[in-house]
Design a protein around this motif. Sequence first.
Motif, mmCIF file in Angstrom:
data_model
loop_
_atom_site.group_PDB
_atom_site.id
_atom_site.type_symbol
_atom_site.label_atom_id
_atom_site.label_comp_id
_atom_site.label_asym_id
_atom_site.label_seq_id
_atom_site.Cartn_x
_atom_site.Cartn_y
_atom_site.Cartn_z
ATOM 1 N N ALA A 202 -32.635 36.390 11.375
ATOM 2 C CA ALA A 202 -32.519 37.022 10.283
ATOM 3 C C ALA A 202 -32.011 35.291 9.559
ATOM 4 N N PHE A 203 -31.532 34.154 10.071
ATOM 5 C CA PHE A 203 -31.204 33.361 8.961
ATOM 6 C C PHE A 203 -29.714 32.971 9.526
ATOM 7 N N HIS A 204 -29.210 33.464 9.893
ATOM 8 C CA HIS A 204 -27.948 33.004 9.880
ATOM 9 C C HIS A 204 -28.090 31.812 11.332
ATOM 10 N N ALA A 205 -26.541 31.150 10.675
ATOM 11 C CA ALA A 205 -26.653 30.011 11.662
ATOM 12 C C ALA A 205 -25.552 29.735 11.659
ATOM 13 N N SER A 206 -25.050 29.110 12.997
ATOM 14 C CA SER A 206 -23.743 28.365 13.348
ATOM 15 C C SER A 206 -23.571 27.319 13.714
ATOM 16 N N PRO A 207 -22.988 25.822 14.151
ATOM 17 C CA PRO A 207 -22.546 25.373 15.047
ATOM 18 C C PRO A 207 -22.138 24.969 15.890
ATOM 19 N N LEU A 208 -22.836 25.682 17.087
ATOM 20 C CA LEU A 208 -21.892 25.666 18.175
ATOM 21 C C LEU A 208 -21.856 24.624 19.430
ATOM 22 N N PRO A 209 -20.914 25.137 20.246
ATOM 23 C CA PRO A 209 -21.256 23.947 21.615
ATOM 24 C C PRO A 209 -21.248 24.823 22.712
#
Length: 192
Positions: free
Chosen positions: A29-36
């Motif tokens: 759905a094109f949600h994005a988060s920077p995650l380690p």
Amino acid sequence: MTSLYEPRGAPDIGRLIAEYPLAWVISGAFHASPLPLIAETDDEGRVIALIGHCALRNALVADFRANPGGLILFNGPAGHVPTALVSKSDWAPTWNYAVLRFIVEVEFVGAETREAVEQLVAKTEGGTWSTASLGARYEAMLDQIIAFRAHVRSTEHSFKLGQDESAQVFAEIVAGHSDRTLAKWMEGQAKR
């Protein structure tokens, strides 16, 4: 993708994830988060899954519960290579980089949340800090997050680190580049 920009092998891919663990996790759905993330590998060192965690309120949770397919992008060492580093007058500036792209299927593993957090803390803090110092706050934090395992379905990578340069130009770039980390990665790729 040309084979010229291939990593030397699975260990280079694992090294990039270990040294640059912050990745963009993107849902269908094109949600994005920077995650380690931390890599899980098979016996040959190939990345088979990426382990992470995120807040339950993160839009990725609802997205991946509805459709587990996603994309994970890692950016490794990168930098502009200016003409000032090279003695050839007909040489053009460029950008060197190492990047990874994984097509994944995300599985939430709530029972592994504590373990996922502890693994990340051990990796990033190197034993200098423990979640025990949080006391009761730690349990409250764990109630607000969920671990996931992103099963790798396909991998693409590009390690454009000067392999297409002449030996002289390559040596000039490595010797003169101000980003010594990038220069070391370039040297590593040259040792094929």
